[in-house]
Motif scaffolding. Structure first.
Motif, short mmCIF file in Angstrom:
data_model
loop_
_atom_site.label_atom_id
_atom_site.label_comp_id
_atom_site.label_asym_id
_atom_site.label_seq_id
_atom_site.Cartn_x
_atom_site.Cartn_y
_atom_site.Cartn_z
N LEU A 146 0.82 -1.21 0.00
CA LEU A 146 0.00 0.00 0.00
C LEU A 146 0.86 1.26 0.00
N GLN A 147 1.93 1.22 0.79
CA GLN A 147 2.82 2.39 0.83
C GLN A 147 3.48 2.61 -0.52
N LYS A 148 3.89 1.52 -1.15
CA LYS A 148 4.52 1.63 -2.46
C LYS A 148 3.52 2.15 -3.49
N LEU A 149 2.29 1.60 -3.45
CA LEU A 149 1.26 2.07 -4.39
C LEU A 149 0.94 3.55 -4.16
N ASP A 150 0.91 3.95 -2.88
CA ASP A 150 0.62 5.34 -2.57
C ASP A 150 1.73 6.25 -3.07
N ILE A 152 3.81 5.55 -5.59
CA ILE A 152 3.75 5.58 -7.06
C ILE A 152 2.62 6.49 -7.52
N ARG A 153 1.48 6.38 -6.87
CA ARG A 153 0.34 7.22 -7.27
C ARG A 153 0.64 8.69 -7.04
N SER A 155 3.56 10.12 -6.99
CA SER A 155 4.54 10.55 -7.99
C SER A 155 3.88 10.78 -9.33
N LEU A 156 2.99 9.87 -9.73
CA LEU A 156 2.33 10.01 -11.03
C LEU A 156 1.39 11.21 -11.05
N VAL A 157 0.67 11.42 -9.93
CA VAL A 157 -0.22 12.59 -9.85
C VAL A 157 0.58 13.88 -9.92
N ALA A 158 1.77 13.90 -9.27
CA ALA A 158 2.63 15.10 -9.32
C ALA A 158 3.09 15.39 -10.74
N MET A 159 3.48 14.31 -11.46
CA MET A 159 3.88 14.50 -12.85
C MET A 159 2.73 15.04 -13.68
N LEU A 160 1.53 14.51 -13.39
CA LEU A 160 0.37 14.90 -14.17
C LEU A 160 -0.02 16.36 -13.94
N THR A 161 0.19 16.83 -12.73
CA THR A 161 -0.29 18.18 -12.37
C THR A 161 0.77 19.26 -12.48
N HIS A 162 2.08 18.90 -12.43
CA HIS A 162 3.12 19.92 -12.36
C HIS A 162 4.01 19.98 -13.59
N LEU A 163 3.96 19.00 -14.46
CA LEU A 163 4.86 19.01 -15.62
C LEU A 163 4.12 19.47 -16.87
N ASP A 164 4.87 20.26 -17.70
CA ASP A 164 4.30 20.65 -18.98
C ASP A 164 4.50 19.52 -19.97
N ASP A 165 4.10 19.74 -21.18
CA ASP A 165 4.14 18.66 -22.17
C ASP A 165 5.54 18.14 -22.39
N LEU A 166 6.48 19.05 -22.54
CA LEU A 166 7.85 18.63 -22.82
C LEU A 166 8.45 17.88 -21.65
N GLN A 167 8.21 18.43 -20.47
CA GLN A 167 8.73 17.75 -19.27
C GLN A 167 8.10 16.36 -19.11
N LEU A 168 6.80 16.30 -19.41
CA LEU A 168 6.10 15.01 -19.28
C LEU A 168 6.68 13.98 -20.25
N ILE A 169 6.99 14.46 -21.50
CA ILE A 169 7.57 13.55 -22.47
C ILE A 169 8.94 13.08 -22.02
N GLN A 170 9.69 14.00 -21.40
CA GLN A 170 11.04 13.64 -20.93
C GLN A 170 10.96 12.62 -19.77
N LYS A 171 9.82 12.58 -19.07
CA LYS A 171 9.64 11.65 -17.94
C LYS A 171 9.00 10.32 -18.37
N THR A 179 4.79 2.69 -13.63
CA THR A 179 3.60 1.92 -14.00
C THR A 179 3.88 0.42 -13.93
N GLU A 180 5.06 0.05 -14.45
CA GLU A 180 5.43 -1.38 -14.41
C GLU A 180 5.59 -1.87 -12.98
N GLU A 181 6.13 -1.01 -12.13
CA GLU A 181 6.29 -1.37 -10.72
C GLU A 181 4.94 -1.56 -10.05
N ALA A 182 3.97 -0.69 -10.40
CA ALA A 182 2.64 -0.81 -9.82
C ALA A 182 1.93 -2.07 -10.31
N GLU A 183 2.12 -2.37 -11.59
CA GLU A 183 1.48 -3.56 -12.14
C GLU A 183 2.06 -4.85 -11.55
#
Length: 394
Positions: A146-150, A152-153, A155-171, A179-183
């Protein structure tokens, strides 16, 4: 027949002839006079003896009897003086030995019971600890997940809300790795390791002792009678509804009914059990092909398929015999039973609190088979016979 006179007669006289009673009539067994015993007397055709001869015979008999009484008295005196005290001493000694034997044997049984109790309780404790540790391990594992999923989530939410398109592509690579770790974290799966294993308390010794105690404490067996509406047309039911007799020729007198078995030679009892402890016995000594057990009321009654054949479906649990082969059957699974001899009677013990079905030999109390499984509804005693007769014992 004449009588010699030697003076006036003395003693009782014959009321008819007023003569001395000097003769004895063996036919009438009474003293008579010479006139009665003479050619014209009433005892002329009887067997006659002189009174003194009869008296002498009686005296000798009395002497013999007195001698026998004296011998008997001596024997009784010796018996009272010598034999009875010895018997009493022996009885006291034997009772003491018997008392010691009872105490000794019960001591052995008590010691064995205490040892078995300790062993089984230790197994219960160990199994409880194992299940507890397994649950704790799973708790730690899934808490970390649960801690790991939290993480990962978050981190992903931060990328989604704070990165612009270019930064998101670089990530993109990081997103893929996250995602692979969560799966890789799978859903929790049911595991027997997390359950308490009740098999840890299974003990042949405890079962045998328990059955012996139960059979000794029960006031009697159940008054089981067969429901005549269920009886197969290949069976004949007695007037008291306790005996089933097999008939290879199908009876035409049986009216068809929804409750009746129309193919297999089966019959259900009229009473079902859904709680408590119940036992009944069946006399099987005359049959080489029978089944005895329990069944759910939903057991199908029609057709030649396995659905209505005892032991071949999920609705019935039976002990069966065919010739010299014995087995326990349920849901098409047949477990051979290695019996040393053919029981003349078969006992059934149903413990619905413990969800146990036991078959035992009443003569010795020996447990023949134990089946443990949850039952899904009220159970009816069930019977089948394909040779001679079987009878419920009352």
């Amino acid at each position: 027949m004449s009588e010699e006179s030697a003076g006036p007669p003395s003693g009782p006289l014959c009321p008819e002839h007023h003569q001395a009673l000097s003769w004895f009539c063996c036919s009438e067994r009474r003293p008579v006079c010479a006139a009665c015993a003479g050619p014209d007397g009433r005892c002329r055709d009887h067997r006659i003896r002189r009174a003194e001869e009869r008296a002498e015979e009686l005296r000798n008999r009395i002497v013999d009897q007195c001698e026998r009484l004296q011998i008997l008295s001596a024997s009784i005196t010796k018996y009272v003086a010598e034999v009875l005290p010895e018997k009493n001493q022996r009885a006291v000694s034997t009772a003491s030995s018997a008392r010691e034997l009872v105490i000794q044997r019960l001591g052995v049984v008590r010691s064995l019971c205490e040892s078995e109790e300790q062993r089984l309780l230790e197994q219960v404790h160990d199994e409880e600890e194992r299940a507890h540790q397994s649950i704790l391990t799973q708790r730690v594992h899934w808490t970390e997940a649960l801690q790991k999923l939290d993480s990962i989530r978050t981190s992903l939410v931060a990328m989604l809300t704070h990165l612009d398109d270019l930064q998101l592509i670089q990530k993109e690579q990081e997103i893929f790795e996250r995602t692979e770790e969560a799966e890789g974290i799978l859903d929790p799966q049911e595991s027997d390791k997390l359950n308490f294993n009740e098999k840890c308390i299974r003990s042949p010794l405890l079962t045998q002792l328990w059955v012996t105690a139960v059979l000794g404490s029960l006031s009697g067996t159940e008054d089981v009678r067969i429901d005549e509406r269920t009886v197969s047309p290949f069976l004949q039911l007695s007037d008291d509804r306790r005996t089933l007799t097999f008939n290879a020729k199908k009876s035409k007198a049986c009216a068809d009914a929804p409750e009746r078995f129309d193919h297999w030679p089966n019959a259900l009892a009229a009473t079902s059990f859904q709680a408590g402890l119940h036992t009944w016995m069946v006399n099987v000594q005359n049959s080489c092909a029978y089944k005895v057990g329990v069944a759910l009321g939903q057991l199908p009654r029609k057709g030649s398929g396995s659905d209505s054949r005892l032991g071949h479906n999920t609705f019935s649990w039976v002990f069966s015999r065919y010739d010299q082969e014995f087995r326990f059957s349920h849901d098409g699974q047949h477990q051979p039973l290695g019996l040393l001899r053919c029981p003349s009677q078969l006992g059934v013990l149903l413990d619905l609190q413990a969800q146990e079905l036991l078959f035992y030999e009443p003569a010795s109390g020996t447990v023949l088979h134990v089946h443990r499984a949850p039952f899904s509804g009220p159970l009816f005693p069930v019977f089948a016979v394909a040779d001679q007769t079987i009878s419920i014992v009352r």
